[in-house]
Design an enzyme around this catalytic site. Sequence first.
Site, PDB file in Angstrom:
ATOM      1  N   GLU A  75       0.823  -1.219   0.000  1.00 32.68           N
ATOM      2  CA  GLU A  75       0.000   0.000   0.000  1.00 32.68           C
ATOM      3  C   GLU A  75       0.857   1.269   0.000  1.00 32.68           C
ATOM      4  O   GLU A  75       0.381   2.351   0.351  1.00 32.68           O
ATOM      5  CB  GLU A  75      -0.970   0.018   1.189  1.00 32.68           C
ATOM      6  CG  GLU A  75      -1.891  -1.178   1.324  1.00 32.68           C
ATOM      7  CD  GLU A  75      -2.940  -1.321   0.218  1.00 32.68           C
ATOM      8  OE1 GLU A  75      -2.965  -0.478  -0.697  1.00 32.68           O
ATOM      9  OE2 GLU A  75      -3.717  -2.301   0.279  1.00 32.68           O
TER      10      GLU A  75
ATOM     11  N   HIS B 107      -3.227   1.961   8.634  1.00 33.22           N
ATOM     12  CA  HIS B 107      -4.271   1.139   8.015  1.00 33.22           C
ATOM     13  C   HIS B 107      -4.437  -0.155   8.785  1.00 33.22           C
ATOM     14  O   HIS B 107      -3.456  -0.867   9.040  1.00 33.22           O
ATOM     15  CB  HIS B 107      -3.873   0.837   6.568  1.00 33.22           C
ATOM     16  CG  HIS B 107      -4.701  -0.220   5.899  1.00 33.22           C
ATOM     17  ND1 HIS B 107      -6.048  -0.093   5.690  1.00 33.22           N
ATOM     18  CD2 HIS B 107      -4.356  -1.422   5.374  1.00 33.22           C
ATOM     19  CE1 HIS B 107      -6.502  -1.184   5.070  1.00 33.22           C
ATOM     20  NE2 HIS B 107      -5.494  -2.005   4.873  1.00 33.22           N
TER      21      HIS B 107
ATOM     22  N   HIS C 192      -7.524  -3.551   9.846  1.00 32.15           N
ATOM     23  CA  HIS C 192      -8.689  -4.346   9.426  1.00 32.15           C
ATOM     24  C   HIS C 192      -9.601  -4.604  10.629  1.00 32.15           C
ATOM     25  O   HIS C 192      -9.743  -5.750  11.055  1.00 32.15           O
ATOM     26  CB  HIS C 192      -8.225  -5.689   8.845  1.00 32.15           C
ATOM     27  CG  HIS C 192      -7.370  -5.602   7.620  1.00 32.15           C
ATOM     28  ND1 HIS C 192      -6.708  -6.696   7.088  1.00 32.15           N
ATOM     29  CD2 HIS C 192      -7.072  -4.569   6.793  1.00 32.15           C
ATOM     30  CE1 HIS C 192      -6.033  -6.336   6.011  1.00 32.15           C
ATOM     31  NE2 HIS C 192      -6.229  -5.047   5.805  1.00 32.15           N
TER      32      HIS C 192
ATOM     33  N   GLU D 200     -18.506  11.725  22.098  1.00 26.73           N
ATOM     34  CA  GLU D 200     -17.198  12.304  21.769  1.00 26.73           C
ATOM     35  C   GLU D 200     -16.831  12.178  20.293  1.00 26.73           C
ATOM     36  O   GLU D 200     -15.877  12.814  19.836  1.00 26.73           O
ATOM     37  CB  GLU D 200     -16.123  11.640  22.621  1.00 26.73           C
ATOM     38  CG  GLU D 200     -16.393  11.782  24.098  1.00 26.73           C
ATOM     39  CD  GLU D 200     -15.217  12.337  24.878  1.00 26.73           C
ATOM     40  OE1 GLU D 200     -14.088  11.995  24.537  1.00 26.73           O
ATOM     41  OE2 GLU D 200     -15.457  13.114  25.822  1.00 26.73           O
TER      42      GLU D 200
ATOM     43  N   HIS E  98     -12.903  -4.210   3.620  1.00 31.48           N
ATOM     44  CA  HIS E  98     -11.457  -4.337   3.765  1.00 31.48           C
ATOM     45  C   HIS E  98     -10.950  -3.746   5.085  1.00 31.48           C
ATOM     46  O   HIS E  98     -10.295  -4.444   5.851  1.00 31.48           O
ATOM     47  CB  HIS E  98     -10.770  -3.670   2.555  1.00 31.48           C
ATOM     48  CG  HIS E  98      -9.279  -3.813   2.550  1.00 31.48           C
ATOM     49  ND1 HIS E  98      -8.546  -4.034   1.412  1.00 31.48           N
ATOM     50  CD2 HIS E  98      -8.364  -3.745   3.561  1.00 31.48           C
ATOM     51  CE1 HIS E  98      -7.254  -4.113   1.719  1.00 31.48           C
ATOM     52  NE2 HIS E  98      -7.120  -3.940   3.025  1.00 31.48           N
TER      53      HIS E  98
HETATM   54  O1  2HA Z   1      -1.753  -7.030   3.860  1.00 33.18           O
HETATM   55  O2  2HA Z   1      -3.576  -4.763   4.680  1.00 33.18           O
HETATM   56  O3  2HA Z   1      -4.205  -3.718   2.345  1.00 33.18           O
HETATM   57  C1  2HA Z   1      -1.552  -5.679   3.996  1.00 33.18           C
HETATM   58  C2  2HA Z   1      -2.832  -5.005   3.757  1.00 33.18           C
HETATM   59  C3  2HA Z   1      -3.161  -4.633   2.389  1.00 33.18           C
HETATM   60 ZN    ZN Z   2      -5.481  -3.997   4.175  1.00 29.85          ZN
END
Ligand code: 2HA
Ligand code: ZN
Length: 274
Positions: free
Chosen positions: A116, A140, A142, A170, A211
């Site tokens: 990414e 980032h 998940h 909040e 995602h």
């Molecule tokens: O595996 O999260 O978006 C890495 C990630 C790709």
């Molecule tokens: Zn990811």
Amino acid sequence: MSVLNQSFMQGFIRMCTDGYAAGWHERNGGNASYRIKPEEIAAIAPQLNTSGAWLPIHASVPNLAGEFFLFTGTGKFFRNVELKPESCLGILEVDATGEQYRVIWGFADGGGPTCELPTHLLNHQVKKLATDGKFRVVYHGHPVNIIALTFVLPLDAQVFSHELWQMMTECPIIFPAGVGVVPWMLPGKPDVGIATSKLMETYDAAVWAHHGIFCTGEDFDTTYGLLHVIEKAAAIKVATMSMAGEHKRQTITREDFLSVAREFGLTLNEDFLR
Ligand code: 2HA
Ligand code: ZN
């Protein structure tokens, strides 16, 4: 002082470790980056190796020319960052055109930055401009509940922002602009990076349908905290929907939001109050 003992490195490792413990980084899921300050790079300059090859970023980030970044690696597990930071993490330099990068520290077992990379750098570029250089972190993960909501709510910034704000008083204080939403797209490609960074002109967080989520911020605490708050609000939304579907007996009203905005001096997106 060694690279690993620098406070930016310690803060980054802690964010990765805490994110793994929170359940946002199964296997090699998720990635993170930090735009290193000039004085931090100066302090470790003798330990950097600038003999590596320049490689294409596959995105154009001229506003980041000459900047240095700490990145998680492709295929690396957040679970291992604290144990083997010099393998799981690397420091990159962006060239003078903003088209290429090289690894100058880390990724000791080979490999390179997260797939990414284009999304991270495009987000950094937008946020550096939008915040006068203040924002330095892109993160980032998940998280379960935010992903779950992308199956049942319309993929729309108005709906996500409004629903998440309503879940905890909040929330509008912590993300007054709301959250953006990216429809399902192929991960790891420049196109999803362009779509995400466009949203980052308005928001500090962008949900990726089915995602995960990207969050940005000034430092590790606020960026990690933003993901934490959004995911907690999403968990409350999932809990209320599990009990009663879309029905709410009572909630935070438009007038309540407006009084929060007045009290805290916030500009809330009026469209999201509907
Ligand atoms: O595996 O999260 O978006 C890495 C990630 C790709
Ligand atoms: Zn990811």
